[in-house]
Enzyme design. Structure first.
Site, PDB file in Angstrom:
ATOM      1  N   GLU A 112       9.967   3.815  -1.204  1.00 37.62           N
ATOM      2  CA  GLU A 112       9.398   2.470  -1.053  1.00 37.62           C
ATOM      3  C   GLU A 112      10.448   1.499  -0.509  1.00 37.62           C
ATOM      4  OE1 GLU A 112       6.913  -0.774  -3.792  1.00 37.62           O
ATOM      5  OE2 GLU A 112       8.083   0.792  -4.749  1.00 37.62           O
ATOM      6  N   LYS A 121       1.703  -3.677   1.052  1.00 41.97           N
ATOM      7  CA  LYS A 121       1.306  -3.518  -0.346  1.00 41.97           C
ATOM      8  C   LYS A 121       0.387  -4.670  -0.737  1.00 41.97           C
ATOM      9  CE  LYS A 121       3.432  -2.474  -4.863  1.00 41.97           C
ATOM     10  NZ  LYS A 121       4.738  -2.293  -5.553  1.00 41.97           N
ATOM     11  N   CYS A 126       3.926   2.738  -4.939  1.00 38.79           N
ATOM     12  CA  CYS A 126       4.232   2.508  -6.353  1.00 38.79           C
ATOM     13  C   CYS A 126       2.975   2.220  -7.182  1.00 38.79           C
ATOM     14  CB  CYS A 126       5.250   1.373  -6.442  1.00 38.79           C
ATOM     15  SG  CYS A 126       6.201   1.331  -7.977  1.00 38.79           S
TER      16      CYS A 126
END
Length: 333
Positions: A47, A129, A163
């Site tokens: 990430e 994200k 995540c």
């Protein structure tokens, strides 16, 4: 969709070069070269690996974050730009699909961005994200539904989440409904402790089982020296350790290689696509096991902007604009 094929996949556990986009990119390109020597056709990085994950935001209070936040701005990645050009060239050279996490700078904002490059070097997807987690909200802006899509690549249909987006079941289901065959997951690693690694394992094995796809997961790694550099005190160093779980999981929820929990390394496995059919024969959550007459998912896949469509304001209505309602978008059957 070819369910008789096999694909060689690689998940990288690696440490960044803190405060250096160019230094971290050198490690990215070397890892691609190393994976190519192992016959990898797909490689996944952690990430926001370029230039580095903002670990500082987890151990510093907001009032003390300014200096570190500005450093991240200075080293962040513009898309397109030199970083995407270099990765594109490496993907094309090695005929490899590359999934890379970056801190994307778009004018005055930063975003947690996942990039998918096809084996011909083309950048197929830039997704942000959708909701930064906890401390991350002081660092990144929010993404939108335009990135919730699966890409047709040289290795099959590839989707990606970052995540704790994996704790958003509707985000996961949107990719499942788009028939992903390989799910690429990215985590920061080196945080919270072993409980973070344990939770990651449970989450990703469940997604593999529920979606009937392969999961290739990459987590970052911090050296002891980097932990000491980031943490403001010895007492906080312990929260920047553990949490690593880099591996590749089959549609039956089984790790296909030994997970990497400490240090740098590359997890490599061969994906046999016939296992997708084997799993979905018993439970296809977006097919014969779904109940669209009872339950459906609606996804707004339009990119949002601060400038919307022009809205007229009739005088007889007192000049009040009606609330803007984006058109509903329903996933295709």
């Amino acid at each position: 969709m070819d369910y008789s094929r096999t694909v060689r996949a690689a998940a990288v556990q690696i440490s960044p070069v803190l405060h250096s986009r160019s230094g971290t990119m050198e490690k990215v390109l070397k890892a691609i070269d190393d994976a190519a020597k192992e016959g990898a056709e797909l490689i996944v990085f952690p990430e926001t690996f370029v230039p580095y994950y903002p670990y500082f935001s987890f151990v510093l209070p907001p009032v003390l974050m300014g200096k570190e936040h500005m450093k991240l701005y200075e080293e962040a990645v513009e898309v397109p730009g030199p970083v995407t050009d270099a990765v594109s060239q490496a993907a094309r050279t090695h005929q490899m699909v590359v999934v890379l996490g970056v801190n994307e700078r778009d004018k005055g904002s930063l975003y947690n961005t996942q990039l998918i490059f096809d084996a011909d070097g083309s950048c197929l997807l830039k997704r942000r994200k959708i909701t930064p987690t906890y401390h991350e909200r002081m660092v990144w802006g929010q993404g939108d539904g335009s990135g919730l899509q699966v890409c047709d690549t040289a290795v099959g249909r590839v989707g990606a989440l970052a995540c704790w987006e994996h704790y958003n079941p509707l985000a996961r289901y949107s990719l499942m409904a788009d028939h992903e065959q390989i799910h690429c997951a990215q985590f920061p690693g080196s945080m919270v402790g072993e409980i973070f690694a344990d939770q990651t394992e449970v989450t990703l094995r469940h997604h593999a089982l529920e979606s009937g796809c392969f999961v290739v997961n990459s987590t970052g790694w911090l050296t002891a020296e980097q932990v000491s550099e980031i943490a403001p005190s010895e007492g906080l160093e312990k929260v920047l350790r553990g949490g690593c779980y880099t591996t590749i999981i089959s549609p039956e929820g089984v790790p296909l290689c030994e997970p990497i929990r400490e240090g740098e390394g590359i997890a490599i496995a061969t994906l046999d696509f016939s296992l997708i059919t084997k799993r979905k024969r018993m439970m296809d959550s977006v097919g014969h096991y779904a109940r669209p007459d009872l339950l459906q998912l609606s996804v707004h896949k339009s990119a949002y902007s601060v400038v919307g469509p022009e809205i007229t304001t009739p005088v007889e209505d007192g000049g009040h604009c009606p609330p803007y309602q984006p058109p509903p978008e329903v996933l295709p059957e």
